[in-house]
Write a protein that holds these residues in place. Structure first.
Motif, PDB file in Angstrom:
ATOM      1  N   PRO A  71       5.813  -0.894  -7.112  1.00 22.09           N
ATOM      2  CA  PRO A  71       6.093  -1.330  -8.504  1.00 22.09           C
ATOM      3  C   PRO A  71       6.291  -3.048  -8.246  1.00 22.09           C
ATOM      4  CG  PRO A  71       8.086  -0.402  -7.525  1.00 22.09           C
ATOM      5  CD  PRO A  71       6.807  -0.074  -6.608  1.00 22.09           C
ATOM      6  N   LYS A  72       6.347  -3.583  -9.590  1.00 27.85           N
ATOM      7  CA  LYS A  72       6.478  -5.018  -9.397  1.00 27.85           C
ATOM      8  C   LYS A  72       8.020  -5.239  -9.944  1.00 27.85           C
ATOM      9  CE  LYS A  72       1.937  -7.091 -10.381  1.00 27.85           C
ATOM     10  NZ  LYS A  72       1.456  -6.634  -9.013  1.00 27.85           N
ATOM     11  N   VAL A  73       8.875  -5.742  -9.164  1.00 18.78           N
ATOM     12  CA  VAL A  73      10.301  -5.919  -9.446  1.00 18.78           C
ATOM     13  C   VAL A  73      10.805  -7.303  -9.399  1.00 18.78           C
ATOM     14  CG1 VAL A  73      12.614  -5.149  -8.651  1.00 18.78           C
ATOM     15  CG2 VAL A  73      10.602  -3.690  -8.247  1.00 18.78           C
ATOM     16  N   ARG A  74      11.479  -7.734 -10.461  1.00 21.63           N
ATOM     17  CA  ARG A  74      12.067  -9.128 -10.310  1.00 21.63           C
ATOM     18  C   ARG A  74      13.507  -8.911 -10.923  1.00 21.63           C
ATOM     19  NH1 ARG A  74      12.342 -12.614 -14.382  1.00 21.63           N
ATOM     20  NH2 ARG A  74      11.533 -11.857 -16.301  1.00 21.63           N
ATOM     21  N   PHE A  75      14.508 -10.039 -10.388  1.00 23.96           N
ATOM     22  CA  PHE A  75      15.710  -9.969 -10.873  1.00 23.96           C
ATOM     23  C   PHE A  75      15.821 -10.933 -12.206  1.00 23.96           C
ATOM     24  CE2 PHE A  75      17.175  -8.767  -6.810  1.00 23.96           C
ATOM     25  CZ  PHE A  75      18.325  -8.446  -6.808  1.00 23.96           C
ATOM     26  N   ILE A  76      16.502 -10.067 -13.417  1.00 24.25           N
ATOM     27  CA  ILE A  76      16.608 -10.718 -14.391  1.00 24.25           C
ATOM     28  C   ILE A  76      17.784 -11.504 -14.493  1.00 24.25           C
ATOM     29  CG2 ILE A  76      16.968 -10.323 -17.000  1.00 24.25           C
ATOM     30  CD1 ILE A  76      14.941  -7.984 -16.829  1.00 24.25           C
ATOM     31  N   THR A  77      18.939 -11.119 -13.936  1.00 19.85           N
ATOM     32  CA  THR A  77      20.235 -11.743 -13.778  1.00 19.85           C
ATOM     33  C   THR A  77      19.897 -12.776 -12.581  1.00 19.85           C
ATOM     34  OG1 THR A  77      21.207  -9.371 -14.016  1.00 19.85           O
ATOM     35  CG2 THR A  77      22.708 -11.279 -12.977  1.00 19.85           C
ATOM     36  N   LYS A  78      20.480 -13.688 -13.126  1.00 19.42           N
ATOM     37  CA  LYS A  78      20.157 -15.201 -12.025  1.00 19.42           C
ATOM     38  C   LYS A  78      20.964 -14.974 -10.861  1.00 19.42           C
ATOM     39  CE  LYS A  78      18.618 -18.453 -15.499  1.00 19.42           C
ATOM     40  NZ  LYS A  78      17.499 -18.405 -15.043  1.00 19.42           N
ATOM     41  N   ILE A  79      20.479 -15.086  -9.703  1.00 15.79           N
ATOM     42  CA  ILE A  79      21.232 -14.878  -8.498  1.00 15.79           C
ATOM     43  C   ILE A  79      20.976 -16.081  -7.420  1.00 15.79           C
ATOM     44  CG2 ILE A  79      19.342 -13.369  -7.433  1.00 15.79           C
ATOM     45  CD1 ILE A  79      21.558 -11.595  -6.238  1.00 15.79           C
ATOM     46  N   TRP A  80      21.825 -16.215  -6.601  1.00 19.29           N
ATOM     47  CA  TRP A  80      21.598 -17.370  -5.393  1.00 19.29           C
ATOM     48  C   TRP A  80      21.608 -16.608  -4.261  1.00 19.29           C
ATOM     49  CZ3 TRP A  80      20.726 -22.067  -5.922  1.00 19.29           C
ATOM     50  CH2 TRP A  80      20.903 -23.172  -5.014  1.00 19.29           C
ATOM     51  N   HIS A  81      20.353 -16.446  -3.761  1.00 15.39           N
ATOM     52  CA  HIS A  81      20.160 -15.899  -2.523  1.00 15.39           C
ATOM     53  C   HIS A  81      18.967 -16.154  -2.082  1.00 15.39           C
ATOM     54  CE1 HIS A  81      18.770 -12.248  -0.177  1.00 15.39           C
ATOM     55  NE2 HIS A  81      20.108 -11.583  -0.377  1.00 15.39           N
ATOM     56  N   PRO A  82      18.746 -16.272  -0.538  1.00 16.72           N
ATOM     57  CA  PRO A  82      17.686 -17.009   0.031  1.00 16.72           C
ATOM     58  C   PRO A  82      16.131 -16.164  -0.296  1.00 16.72           C
ATOM     59  CG  PRO A  82      19.307 -16.453   1.811  1.00 16.72           C
ATOM     60  CD  PRO A  82      19.839 -15.879   0.311  1.00 16.72           C
ATOM     61  N   ASN A  83      16.337 -14.735  -0.454  1.00 18.83           N
ATOM     62  CA  ASN A  83      15.205 -13.961  -0.583  1.00 18.83           C
ATOM     63  C   ASN A  83      14.705 -13.857  -1.842  1.00 18.83           C
ATOM     64  OD1 ASN A  83      16.637 -12.570   2.087  1.00 18.83           O
ATOM     65  ND2 ASN A  83      14.754 -13.585   2.383  1.00 18.83           N
ATOM     66  N   VAL A 129      15.513 -23.775  -0.687  1.00 15.65           N
ATOM     67  CA  VAL A 129      16.805 -24.422  -1.200  1.00 15.65           C
ATOM     68  C   VAL A 129      18.055 -23.797  -0.679  1.00 15.65           C
ATOM     69  CG1 VAL A 129      18.147 -25.389  -2.582  1.00 15.65           C
ATOM     70  CG2 VAL A 129      15.663 -26.046  -2.846  1.00 15.65           C
ATOM     71  N   VAL A 130      17.857 -22.463  -1.203  1.00 16.14           N
ATOM     72  CA  VAL A 130      19.126 -21.666  -0.822  1.00 16.14           C
ATOM     73  C   VAL A 130      18.915 -21.087   0.492  1.00 16.14           C
ATOM     74  CG1 VAL A 130      20.041 -19.192  -1.444  1.00 16.14           C
ATOM     75  CG2 VAL A 130      18.890 -20.575  -3.227  1.00 16.14           C
ATOM     76  N   ASP A 139      29.616 -21.273   4.548  1.00 16.96           N
ATOM     77  CA  ASP A 139      30.642 -21.405   3.548  1.00 16.96           C
ATOM     78  C   ASP A 139      30.372 -21.944   2.185  1.00 16.96           C
ATOM     79  OD1 ASP A 139      31.989 -20.365   5.521  1.00 16.96           O
ATOM     80  OD2 ASP A 139      33.275 -22.197   5.971  1.00 16.96           O
ATOM     81  N   MET A 140      29.504 -22.744   2.099  1.00 16.64           N
ATOM     82  CA  MET A 140      29.110 -23.545   0.737  1.00 16.64           C
ATOM     83  C   MET A 140      28.167 -22.539   0.109  1.00 16.64           C
ATOM     84  SD  MET A 140      29.085 -26.018  -1.048  1.00 16.64           S
ATOM     85  CE  MET A 140      30.069 -27.462  -0.340  1.00 16.64           C
ATOM     86  N   PHE A 141      27.327 -21.869   1.111  1.00 18.08           N
ATOM     87  CA  PHE A 141      26.572 -20.796   0.393  1.00 18.08           C
ATOM     88  C   PHE A 141      27.102 -19.640  -0.161  1.00 18.08           C
ATOM     89  CE2 PHE A 141      24.890 -16.529   0.966  1.00 18.08           C
ATOM     90  CZ  PHE A 141      23.737 -16.546  -0.075  1.00 18.08           C
ATOM     91  N   SER A 184      24.277 -26.717  -7.323  1.00 21.25           N
ATOM     92  CA  SER A 184      24.181 -25.672  -6.168  1.00 21.25           C
ATOM     93  C   SER A 184      23.189 -26.251  -5.166  1.00 21.25           C
ATOM     94  CB  SER A 184      23.630 -24.463  -6.797  1.00 21.25           C
ATOM     95  OG  SER A 184      24.527 -23.915  -7.726  1.00 21.25           O
ATOM     96  N   SER A 185      22.110 -26.911  -5.807  1.00 20.97           N
ATOM     97  CA  SER A 185      21.175 -27.548  -4.755  1.00 20.97           C
ATOM     98  C   SER A 185      21.614 -28.426  -3.835  1.00 20.97           C
ATOM     99  CB  SER A 185      19.708 -27.787  -5.539  1.00 20.97           C
ATOM    100  OG  SER A 185      19.445 -26.670  -6.250  1.00 20.97           O
ATOM    101  N   TYR A 186      22.643 -29.169  -4.465  1.00 21.79           N
ATOM    102  CA  TYR A 186      23.278 -30.268  -3.883  1.00 21.79           C
ATOM    103  C   TYR A 186      24.547 -30.002  -3.011  1.00 21.79           C
ATOM    104  CZ  TYR A 186      18.838 -33.186  -4.791  1.00 21.79           C
ATOM    105  OH  TYR A 186      17.676 -33.487  -4.796  1.00 21.79           O
TER     106      TYR A 186
END
Length: 199
Positions: A71-83, A129-130, A139-141, A184-186
């Protein structure tokens, strides 16, 4: 939708609904427009992660070639995660690509995504970036991921210090989400984020 795919999804849908994870509110799936080709999934942020207490909504599109293709899956909820892309919600997970097997189910997919939240793979990132922050400033992550979970996924953590930096940018006319992304990016360096936004 091809019959085999529709029957299979109906069966799996019931499997998820009856699963013990649903009983524990860890995963959930529901139909969109009464069609088995589009589903809405939900996963709870796993304990002892920056995502704990958050509820993450997923868009799941089932192809006609299911279960032979993932299935094609994507997050609708915004999330800060490397993958997971912080912009589009696209997910980098092998079972949703070349490691998919017809024996896998919706439940497997939801539980694998939940596991991904517990154990990121920063060397195979979807969001560079994440991933860089994850590796160089853990820790910042964690702080940033917690903040995103609080704001977008209803997580418990309140972070007045980070909120204050966002407010300072929104006072300058920056849209709140853009302010959050820049900070977040900086690594929450207000000066660098401001430079980036106004350059």
């Amino acid at each position: 939708m091809a019959n085999i795919a529709a029957q299979r999804i109906q069966r799996e849908f019931k499997e998820v609904i009856k699963s013990e994870e649903v009983a524990k509110c860890a995963i959930k799936v529901e139909l969109v427009n009464d069609s088995f080709t589009e589903l809405k999934g939900e996963i709870a942020g796993p304990p002892d992660t920056p995502y704990e207490g958050g509820n993450f909504v997923l868009e799941i599109k089932v192809p006609e070639t299911y279960p032979f293709n993932p299935p094609k899956v994507r997050f609708i909820t915004k999330i800060w995660h490397p993958n997971i892309s912080s912009v589009t919600g696209a997910i980098c997970l092998d079972i949703l690509k070349d490691q998919w097997a017809a024996a896998m189910t919706l439940r497997t997919v939801l539980l694998s995504l939940q596991a991904l939240l517990s154990a990121a793979e920063p060397d195979d990132p979807q969001d560079a970036v994440v991933a860089k922050q994850y590796k160089e400033q853990p820790d910042m992550f964690r702080q940033t991921a917690k903040h995103w979970t609080s704001v977008y996924a209803g997580g418990p953590a309140k972070m007045p210090e980070l909120d204050d930096k966002i407010r300072r940018l929104t006072d300058m006319g920056v849209e709140e989400h853009n302010a959050r992304v820049a900070l977040s990016s900086y690594n929450w360096d207000l000066e660098r984020a401001t430079e980036q936004l106004f350059s």
